[in-house]
Design an enzyme around this catalytic site. Structure first.
Site: not given
Length: 760
Positions: A106, A387
């Site tokens: 890092e 539907s």
């Protein structure tokens, strides 16, 4: 002139030339230097200007878990993310090898830089330009990363020059206030490690089932490399990427002279899966009302992630959740004795939203399950809507584009899908002849709906659906007019447009985010006009009858005294399965309804409907209606109960004792005759008007009204007949005639909505 004089003149000219050149070069260099001085001065001034407004960075912010709190719409905390999944470890208990691995990958100059590393920034920029490994670590120091995790949002939209300046300023400040060991301790405890795990101590227990002190070099290297992309470097799901990252850390430790090359190579040969734990302790969210809000919380976190935020940023997230409505909905599905669920496997997916702004106020993704963040059936798009598609794809577009009146005559006569031998049937295997569009929708008859869609055309129907937020990868087809794969979330939002007069709002969950530094971000949806107010009103007026008409398919959903409208939907089993289930059984049962305040859609059924006894019986098909009824009645308490007002561009006439509506300017013909259909309607074989029909109930004794003697065949689900028939926009004579070969076709009875189902 002598040669000496000439030579002297040449020398003087050369001298003057060189002096002039030197003067110009000096001016250019001075100008460049002045330019850089000005740039540096401006940059320094801007840096301190931004730094002056930087938030405070405190010990608690650096050392705490920075948990995110989630609130309901009333400001009550409903969940806390992060805190319970992190165990703090002091610097003295952090193994040296882990510290060396973290620093090596890092921030190699961590112990030398002062919080910000100019050389690192230059190296990262050069590495990014040349695509070399020099850019591996990026420009931010470990201290800057800590500041970002502790104070700022990690959203991509917030990566501004101002934030970078403040981040650098605070990193310098933190570096002066705390020792390097303390800063490293903060970082190792704060980073996100995937799977809702925070901090490397907790990660050691989650991934390896042991404490930090017992980890090996390869295991330390994996943990040290994970914070850069914890999900992608997860050794369980992406072992290849996890191994590559682990080996990068080991190489970095060699470059930083922490381990030898031989040691690194030995560690790199170790399988990435060696030592991984087979079981894990629970790391799910701890929530005040977890069992009530699971589905809603899951969607909230997805929306948060889409906005670029991480949950370990100390955020306060204010949602649109109405906790009272949410609890009531949960109890309806899990504890209410008034609803007769057949068993614990019978499932529910439901979404309720504000009809006027897109705010999702309640959601249910399952019932009778203890799995946190499990399958959210409210947003799944793998079940046909039956539907409930008819207002969205058939009749809505017919009013919008063809200006059909509510009394438009439509044909319920034998129908075969164009280019196939597949017949379409209704739930009662009957044909009603010429009926009104209102009656066809109220009774949820399939054939008139598909004939209407055929008249509208797939392209215009698709355009209408897109305006309501409904799309799919493959083109819509004719059979989608009686069923499509959409979610309850999508349907609730689409029907809300009918409720509010034609405006579509995309559903959303987060109302406001407050960052740890106090910055506030408010969210809302800008509505888009999806249809005319005339279309919305006329569809709503017809859908009222679904719940109030004696022959309506949704009477079990009616709330006494409430102005509301809605639609049922069921899907049927494949033909080869019909003998295994009782008559009128369904695979799925839906109800979607709305008031002017709320829109709600409910799906019910089984996750595996083809397993034995996993059918929805005729009686159970009303469960979705009952959930709607009780929930809408509860949610509507103390809210205005207002009916819809007819827009100015809608005309009205009384026909057969009922008020009917039409788009003003399109009503032609004799008001006392059924032939007075919309002037936009053609005399096609799909939709016709006959003067001999003066009542919706006429001609019931005609030959077209007999039961289908060829037997009842169906598709695998409502929206898909057993063929790949194309959805032509043009009319086909074959669609209105009963082919002699149709008796052997695999036809679909595409609606199981029951006409006289009055159970409450």
């Amino acid at each position: 002139m002598s040669d000496n004089n000439q030579e002297s003149r040449v020398n003087r000219n050369r001298s003057t030339y060189h002096k002039g050149n030197k003067h110009i070069i000096r001016k250019v260099l001075l100008s460049i230097a002045a330019f850089f001085v000005v740039i540096i001065a401006l940059g320094t001034g801007l840096f301190f200007y931004y730094a002056a407004s930087a938030p405070q960075v405190t010990y608690n912010a650096l050392s705490s878990d920075n948990s995110t709190k989630i609130y309901d719409s009333s400001g009550k905390v409903i969940s806390r993310l992060g805190a319970q999944n992190r165990e703090y470890v002091k610097s003295k208990d952090i193994p040296t090898t882990l510290k060396e691995a973290v620093v090596s990958i890092e921030d190699r100059r961590f112990y030398k830089e002062g919080g910000v590393d100019p050389l690192r920034i230059i190296g990262a920029a050069f590495g990014n330009l040349t695509d070399s490994s020099l850019g591996l670590q990026g420009g931010s120091t470990l201290t800057q990363q800590l500041v970002k995790l502790s104070v700022f949002s990690t959203a991509a939209s917030d990566r501004t020059l101002k934030r970078k300046a403040q981040e650098a300023y605070l990193a310098i400040k933190v570096n002066r206030q705390y020792s390097k060991d303390q800063i490293l301790e903060f970082y190792i405890n704060k980073v996100y490690m995937g799977n809702n795990v925070y901090g490397m101590k907790t990660a050691a227990e989650y991934y390896y089932g042991k404490s930090l002190k017992k980890l090996t070099l390869p295991e330390f290297a994996l943990l040290a490399g994970m914070p850069q992309s914890p999900n992608n470097y997860n050794p369980y799901t992406y072992p290849k990427y996890a191994k590559e990252r682990r080996n990068q850390v080991l190489d970095a430790m060699v470059r930083n002279k922490e381990i030898s090359q031989a040691t690194a190579e030995k560690a790199q040969r170790v399988s990435i899966k060696k030592g991984l734990a087979k079981t894990h302790r629970n790391t799910d969210v701890t929530s005040v009302n977890e069992k009530y809000i699971d589905a809603y919380l899951k969607q909230t976190l997805q929306e948060l992630k889409a906005k670029g935020y991480n949950t370990n940023s100390g955020l306060r997230i204010y949602t649109n959740l109405n906790l009272k409505n949410q609890k009531y909905l949960y109890n309806l599905a899990n504890k209410n004795p008034s609803i007769a669920f057949p068993n614990n496997q019978f499932q529910v997916g439901a979404t309720m939203m504000n009809s006027n702004n897109g705010k999702v106020v309640a959601m249910l993704g399952n019932r009778k399950t203890k799995v946190s963040f499990g399958l959210n059936r409210a947003v799944q798009t793998d079940r046909s809507s039956g539907s409930t598609m008819k207002p969205l794809m058939d009749y809505g577009p017919a009013i919008e584009y063809l200006h059909f009146p509510t009394y438009q005559t439509v044909q319920d006569t034998p129908f075969t899908y164009p280019g196939t031998t597949t017949k379409l049937m209704d739930f009662d295997d009957r044909y009603e002849g010429d009926i009104s569009m209102r009656r066809a929708l109220v009774e949820s008859r399939n054939i008139p709906a598909i004939r209407t869609l055929q008249e509208v055309g797939i392209s215009r129907a698709t355009q209408f659906l897109k305006g309501l937020g409904i799309t799919q990868k493959s083109p819509f087809q004719l059979q989608n007019g009686i069923g499509a794969y959409i979610s309850s979330e999508q349907e609730a939002a689409a029907y809300a447009a009918f409720a509010n007069g034609g405006t579509y709002y995309k559903p959303y969950y987060i109302n406001k985010i407050v960052e740890a530094n106090g910055d506030v971000h408010k969210y809302s949806q800008q509505g888009t006009k999806a249809m005319s107010s005339a279309t919305a009103f006329m569809i709503t007026d017809m859908l009222k009858g679904v719940m109030t008409d004696a022959n309506g398919s949704g009477t079990a959903a009616k709330v006494d005294g409430l102005y509301e409208a809605g639609k049922t939907g069921t899907t049927q089993y494949p033909d080869n399965y019909l003998g295994s289930v009782p008559s009128y059984s369904s695979m799925d049962s839906w109800f979607t309804g709305y008031t002017k305040n709320y829109s709600m859609s409910i799906w019910t059924g089984y996750d595996k409907p083809l397993e034995p006894n996993h059918y929805v019986s005729e009686q159970q098909s009303t469960i979705a209606q009952q959930i709607y009824k009780y929930e809408m009645a509860y949610a509507s308490q103390n809210l205005p109960n207002v009916d819809w007002t007819k827009p100015n561009d809608v005309g009205e006439i009384e026909r057969n004792g009922k008020m009917e509506y039409y788009v003003a300017g399109y009503n032609t013909g004799d008001m006392n005759n059924d032939s007075s259909s919309s002037s936009a309607s053609s005399s096609s074989s799909i939709i016709t008007s006959r003067s001999s029909s003066t009542s919706d109930s006429s001609n019931r004794d005609s030959s077209n009204n007999t039961n289908n003697s060829s037997g009842r065949a169906s598709s695998d689900i409502e929206s898909k007949p057993n063929d790949d028939s194309s959805s032509s926009d043009s009319n086909s004579s074959s669609s209105s005639s009963d082919s002699s070969s149709s008796s052997s076709s695999s036809s679909s009875n595409d609606n199981n909505d029951q006409k006289n189902n009055n159970n409450n």
